[in-house]
Design a protein around this motif. Structure first.
Motif, PDB file in Angstrom:
ATOM      1  N   ALA A 139       0.832  -1.198   0.000  1.00  0.00           N
ATOM      2  CA  ALA A 139       0.000   0.000   0.000  1.00  0.00           C
ATOM      3  C   ALA A 139       0.870   1.252   0.000  1.00  0.00           C
ATOM      4  O   ALA A 139       1.977   1.283   0.545  1.00  0.00           O
ATOM      5  N   ALA A 140       0.360   2.291  -0.643  1.00  0.00           N
ATOM      6  CA  ALA A 140       1.021   3.596  -0.659  1.00  0.00           C
ATOM      7  C   ALA A 140       0.252   4.545   0.269  1.00  0.00           C
ATOM      8  O   ALA A 140      -0.948   4.384   0.453  1.00  0.00           O
ATOM      9  N   PRO A 141       0.952   5.533   0.848  1.00  0.00           N
ATOM     10  CA  PRO A 141       2.369   5.869   0.644  1.00  0.00           C
ATOM     11  C   PRO A 141       3.294   5.023   1.506  1.00  0.00           C
ATOM     12  O   PRO A 141       2.901   4.542   2.564  1.00  0.00           O
ATOM     13  N   ASP A 221      -4.962   3.404  -5.848  1.00  0.00           N
ATOM     14  CA  ASP A 221      -4.981   2.378  -4.799  1.00  0.00           C
ATOM     15  C   ASP A 221      -5.618   1.081  -5.307  1.00  0.00           C
ATOM     16  O   ASP A 221      -5.141  -0.014  -4.997  1.00  0.00           O
ATOM     17  N   MET A 222      -6.685   1.212  -6.079  1.00  0.00           N
ATOM     18  CA  MET A 222      -7.349   0.023  -6.620  1.00  0.00           C
ATOM     19  C   MET A 222      -6.434  -0.711  -7.594  1.00  0.00           C
ATOM     20  O   MET A 222      -6.345  -1.951  -7.577  1.00  0.00           O
ATOM     21  N   SER A 269       1.507  15.968  -7.388  1.00  0.00           N
ATOM     22  CA  SER A 269       0.868  15.936  -6.072  1.00  0.00           C
ATOM     23  C   SER A 269      -0.561  15.403  -6.120  1.00  0.00           C
ATOM     24  O   SER A 269      -1.261  15.410  -5.113  1.00  0.00           O
ATOM     25  N   ARG A 270      -1.008  14.920  -7.289  1.00  0.00           N
ATOM     26  CA  ARG A 270      -2.387  14.448  -7.414  1.00  0.00           C
ATOM     27  C   ARG A 270      -2.615  13.133  -6.681  1.00  0.00           C
ATOM     28  O   ARG A 270      -3.754  12.812  -6.320  1.00  0.00           O
ATOM     29  N   ALA A 271      -1.566  12.349  -6.483  1.00  0.00           N
ATOM     30  CA  ALA A 271      -1.714  11.043  -5.838  1.00  0.00           C
ATOM     31  C   ALA A 271      -0.342  10.569  -5.387  1.00  0.00           C
ATOM     32  O   ALA A 271       0.690  11.161  -5.746  1.00  0.00           O
ATOM     33  N   VAL A 272      -0.332   9.490  -4.627  1.00  0.00           N
ATOM     34  CA  VAL A 272       0.920   8.832  -4.238  1.00  0.00           C
ATOM     35  C   VAL A 272       0.833   7.379  -4.683  1.00  0.00           C
ATOM     36  O   VAL A 272      -0.257   6.822  -4.836  1.00  0.00           O
TER      37      VAL A 272
END
Length: 395
Positions: A139-141, A221-222, A269-272
């Motif tokens: 899993a992130a971050p 994430d998915m 910066s939209r996602a990790v």
């Protein structure tokens, strides 16, 4: 209303007087050819009346008809999500969970495209390729791989030397066979196709997401929960800009290093959880030494890979680099896509590896999900795109 209007016009015109009728009769007798012509018109009129009353005598004959419809005009000056979302394309409309089920979409018709091995893809947006079992990545971050930025968390090289380009990539171990890689991009705006790509494509297929997508972190994430490594697409200046405008955060060929840095901060910066970035368009951006060098330098400092669709091939930089050998779905038909995928196989067996790029059209997802299933039997190994990247060299 129209009948009353026509009667009123006739009444206003009046009727011929008796003397007028006599003059007309004398004129017709003086010109017999006129009488013949009038008789012919009477015959034609009688035939038309007969058909009208009894029906078309050819009604039982075989016939065919076609409805012609002009193509929808392409709007000039489309920007941002309109460009990435392909607004107006019947097979690529943005759909949400309230308007469509994951297994189908309404309003598109019932056309089916037959694919190899008994598969089919429908114009309704439904898919017949099987849903695969999740094969989750961590899993992130991950700790140490991000720092606060003006617009959100930004990727960075950890104090212990770990880099996002490696930590967030899908692990790969070669079995000695020639390798084939595939990136599917344009994801995040269409719920149906994004979910299908995540659930139905093998985990070793790399997925690339649009930065303008709402709920981007949820999609990332998915994707990682199903084992896919992830890229984020950077909109870059194309030929024809600004009429062809990929959005407000487009990296321009005229950008200074500071301009590139500011826009890149927002995009990253939209996602990790992504191991690198890819291009969206950018043939004109690639001509600028200043802008491309600034971009590659920023990516190298942040430990990110840069993977392009072939339009920036030969441009060195970033922490790691790779360029696709071909785009497999420029022509959106099953046969054409399969030809391109088989060409990748031939190249892989000749060169040891081959790398393809694709867009998330429903037909692409369906064909690709079937094609990869037989790679092992054909003497090939599917590899994530990160396995194609190289450090310290041009792609």
């Amino acid at each position: 209303m129209f009948a009353k209007r026509q009667s009123a016009l006739a009444a206003a015109a009046g009727t011929p007087s008796a003397s007028a009728r006599e003059r007309l009769n004398r004129a017709l007798l003086a010109k017999p050819q006129v009488i013949v012509g009038a008789a012919g018109l009477c015959v034609v009129g009688a035939a038309a009346l007969f058909i009208a009353l009894t029906g078309d005598p050819r009604a039982a004959m075989p016939s065919a008809g076609a409805r012609l419809q002009a193509d929808k005009p392409v709007a000039e000056g489309a920007t941002g999500e309109e460009v990435f979302g392909f607004a107006g394309m019947d097979l690529y409309q943005t759909l949400d969970s309230e308007g469509v089920d994951a297994e189908g979409a309404g309003g598109f018709g019932d056309a089916l495209i037959t694919l190899p091995e008994g598969a089919s893809v429908s114009a309704t947006g439904s898919f017949s390729a099987p849903v695969r079992q999740p094969d989750p990545l961590p899993a992130a971050p991950m700790a140490g791989l991000h720092q606060p930025g003006p617009e959100g968390p930004l990727p960075r090289i950890a104090a212990d030397g770990r880099v996002p380009a490696q930590a967030y990539a899908r692990p790969f171990r070669s079995n000695g066979k020639p390798t084939v890689s595939l990136v599917v991009g344009g994801l995040g705006l269409n719920a149906v196709t994004t979910r299908a790509a995540i659930e139905r494509l093998p985990a070793d297929v790399t997925l690339s997401f649009v930065p303008y997508a709402e709920g981007l972190q949820r999609w990332v994430d998915m994707a990682r929960s199903y084992g896919h490594e992830v890229l984020v697409e950077l909109p870059m200046e194309p030929t024809g800009y600004p009429n062809n405008d990929p959005g407000p955060y487009t990296l321009l060929a005229s950008s200074s290093a500071e301009d590139v840095s500011v826009k890149l901060d927002w995009l990253l910066s939209r996602a990790v959880g992504f191991y690198g970035v890819s291009n969206y368009l950018g043939d004109r951006f690639a001509t600028s030494e200043t802008a491309t060098s600034a971009l590659m330098g920023q990516l190298r400092q942040r430990g990110l890979a840069f993977v392009d669709d072939g339009s920036l091939q030969g441009r060195p930089g970033a922490f790691a680099r790779a360029s696709a050998d071909r785009i497999v779905d420029d022509e959106q038909s099953p046969a054409a896509i399969l030809r391109q995928l088989h060409a990748l196989e031939i190249q892989a067996k000749t060169d040891g590896a081959a790398f393809g790029s694709a867009f998330s059209y429903p037909v692409t997802i369906e064909v690709a999900s079937r094609w990869v299933a037989g790679l092992e039997q054909r003497g090939l190994q599917l590899a994530p795109a990160s396995a194609m990247t190289r450090r310290g060299r041009s792609a």
